[in-house]
Design an enzyme around this catalytic site. Structure first.
Site, PDB file in Angstrom:
ATOM      1  N   THR A 298       0.872  -1.174   0.000  1.00 61.30           N
ATOM      2  CA  THR A 298       0.000   0.000   0.000  1.00 61.30           C
ATOM      3  C   THR A 298       0.912   1.228   0.000  1.00 61.30           C
ATOM      4  OG1 THR A 298      -1.844   1.162   1.033  1.00 61.30           O
ATOM      5  CG2 THR A 298      -0.372  -0.021   2.527  1.00 61.30           C
ATOM      6  N   GLU A 299       0.637   2.165  -0.898  1.00 67.56           N
ATOM      7  CA  GLU A 299       1.614   3.212  -1.190  1.00 67.56           C
ATOM      8  C   GLU A 299       1.840   4.190  -0.042  1.00 67.56           C
ATOM      9  OE1 GLU A 299      -1.103   2.587  -2.975  1.00 67.56           O
ATOM     10  OE2 GLU A 299      -2.116   4.411  -3.675  1.00 67.56           O
ATOM     11  N   ASN A 300       0.961   4.163   0.962  1.00 69.30           N
ATOM     12  CA  ASN A 300       1.233   5.018   2.122  1.00 69.30           C
ATOM     13  C   ASN A 300       2.242   4.381   3.073  1.00 69.30           C
ATOM     14  OD1 ASN A 300      -1.075   3.254   2.468  1.00 69.30           O
ATOM     15  ND2 ASN A 300      -1.338   4.163   4.484  1.00 69.30           N
TER      16      ASN A 300
END
Lengths: 210, 239
Positions: free
Chosen positions: A47-49
């Site tokens: 997940t890019e966060n």
């Protein structure tokens, strides 16, 4: 028309994800793909966060506001999970380390151009988030979408009319009616869920290869 | 020994001048420096440029700062949210400037500032409206856009633990923009749940070394941690 339901389409996409792959599932329908990834396939979700090894959505007592996904939904961590900052996370994508990214789309062109961030409506508040980074952020970028809009217009197009998210970045398009390969050579039907080639050509207005 | 501990959030922000560029960490609620944003509202500086992933939710925090007319420009990736009515209203009325940046470019531009990079070529955004007017280059057959660093006067971030030297650890996905923002600002202020004695943070676990941090302020355990629901290994070790 023989249409695959969203869950069945998610299942179909999951079956194509290679064993051991690192995968990012975009916000919205693509997150359904996670429900059909068997444990023994050893697929790791990004997940890019800032996380690898993301588990299912958190429920009840599991909800920890410090642990969310890119859609800002509380999630869980699996054994072997890792956290990192935003620049590392997007470096992971841009640097070609992710194997597969599955995204939603407004339109995809036969050459693999993607439009999924802005409809170009004059009063819209523009917001791009990670869409343009995801579009170029994996070895394989796949789109999951309905083939037709509610008005019956094809979302697989010769040329996108909506503002682009990325140029020539999509390699495969999974729709409720068929699976397509797109790219420099144009669009090819990999699998139809019931429609004939002629019917798919009529619905899309595209000279599809079989 | 040198101490970067600030007695209060208002002390830590006292030097912010009108016209300053302020980075604000966080992605959604995770890593949002809530007390520092509230203190910035109290502090009074205006004509600010805010660099943050989002542009405020509801009517509190960053949204309240916007509503008070204190922000001239927002540099962010995702201003539009279900409850971003304050930003939406100001933007539609032409009362706030927006520089929209893809999220990975935002993170990398901030990282570049902190790392002394004068610009970089990135594939993200090539051929889109967000790259219009920017220099492009084809390198080894791939198309890239030139992006420039984003520097700030202040970075306001949230971390989990600090020591008095300003070393920081984070918790889970609340790390997000904290480490890169800390490196890109002239003055970095970190609010942390707890300040612990020098030497009690495992040097291997320090994510932001104190060289990047100017002030630390202890703001107390956040509710979901204070409740004991999510005891961590570190806390077990302390106990």
């Amino acid at each position: 028309m023989t249409r695959l339901s969203r869950p069945d389409l998610a299942k179909r996409i999951a079956a194509d994800i290679p064993v051991g792959a690192y995968v990012n599932l975009g916000i919205g329908a693509p997150t359904l793909v996670a429900d059909y990834l068997p444990e023994d396939r050893n697929i790791t979700l990004h997940t890019e966060n800032g996380m690898l090894g993301m588990g299912p959505a958190a429920e009840g007592d599991q909800i920890d506001p410090d642990l969310i996904n890119a859609g800002k939904i509380p999630v869980t961590e699996l054994p072997g999970a890792a956290y990192f900052h935003h620049a590392d996370s997007f470096g992971m994508m841009r640097g070609g380390h992710l194997d597969v990214c599955v995204l939603g789309a407004f339109q995809v062109s036969v050459k693999g151009d993607l439009a999924n961030w802005n409809t170009g409506a004059p009063d819209a508040i523009p917001a791009v988030g990670g869409a343009m980074d995801l579009a170029i952020g994996a070895k394989s970028v796949w789109v999951m979408m309905d083939l037709l809009t509610k008005q019956g217009e094809s979302k697989l197009v010769e040329q996108c009319s909506y503002p682009l998210t990325g140029v020539g970045c999509v390699s495969r398009v999974y729709t409720d009616l068929a699976v397509f390969e797109v790219g420099a050579e144009g669009a090819t039907v990999l699998e139809s869920f019931g429609e004939s080639m002629d019917e798919l050509r009529r619905l899309t207005g595209i000279d599809l290869k079989g | 020994m040198l101490s970067k501990i600030s007695p209060s959030v208002s002390d830590a922000l006292a030097g912010i001048a009108d016209g300053a560029t302020i980075m604000i960490g966080g992605f959604g609620l995770a890593g949002q420096p809530v007390e520092l944003i509230d203190a910035l509202l109290e502090q009074g500086a205006t004509d600010l440029t805010v660099v943050s992933n989002n542009a405020g939710n509801g009517d509190h925090g960053l949204a309240a700062l916007l509503a008070a007319g204190r922000v001239r420009k927002v540099i962010c990736s995702f201003p539009r949210q279900s409850d971003s009515h304050v930003f939406d209203g100001l933007y539609r009325a032409g009362k706030i400037e927006l520089e929209l940046v893809p999220q990975g470019n935002l993170a990398e531009r901030i990282r570049a500032a902190g790392a002394g990079i004068g610009g970089f070529f990135t594939p993200t955004g090539f051929g889109t409206t967000l790259a219009e007017g920017k220099e492009t280059r084809t390198i080894d057959g791939r198309d890239y856009v030139l992006e420039h660093p984003i520097h700030a006067d202040y970075a306001l971030i949230s971390a989990y633990r600090a020591d008095q030297l300003g070393n920081l650890t984070y918790r889970k996905t609340s790390r997000n923009f904290g480490p890169v923002m800390a490196s890109a600002a002239r003055v970095t202020v970190a609010q942390v749940d707890r300040i612990v004695p020098v030497g009690s943070l495992d040097p291997e676990s320090i994510i932001t070394p104190g060289i990047f941090v100017t002030h630390v302020v202890e703001t107390g355990d956040r509710p979901w941690i204070a409740s004991g629901q999510f005891e961590t290994e570190a806390e077990e070790a302390e106990a």
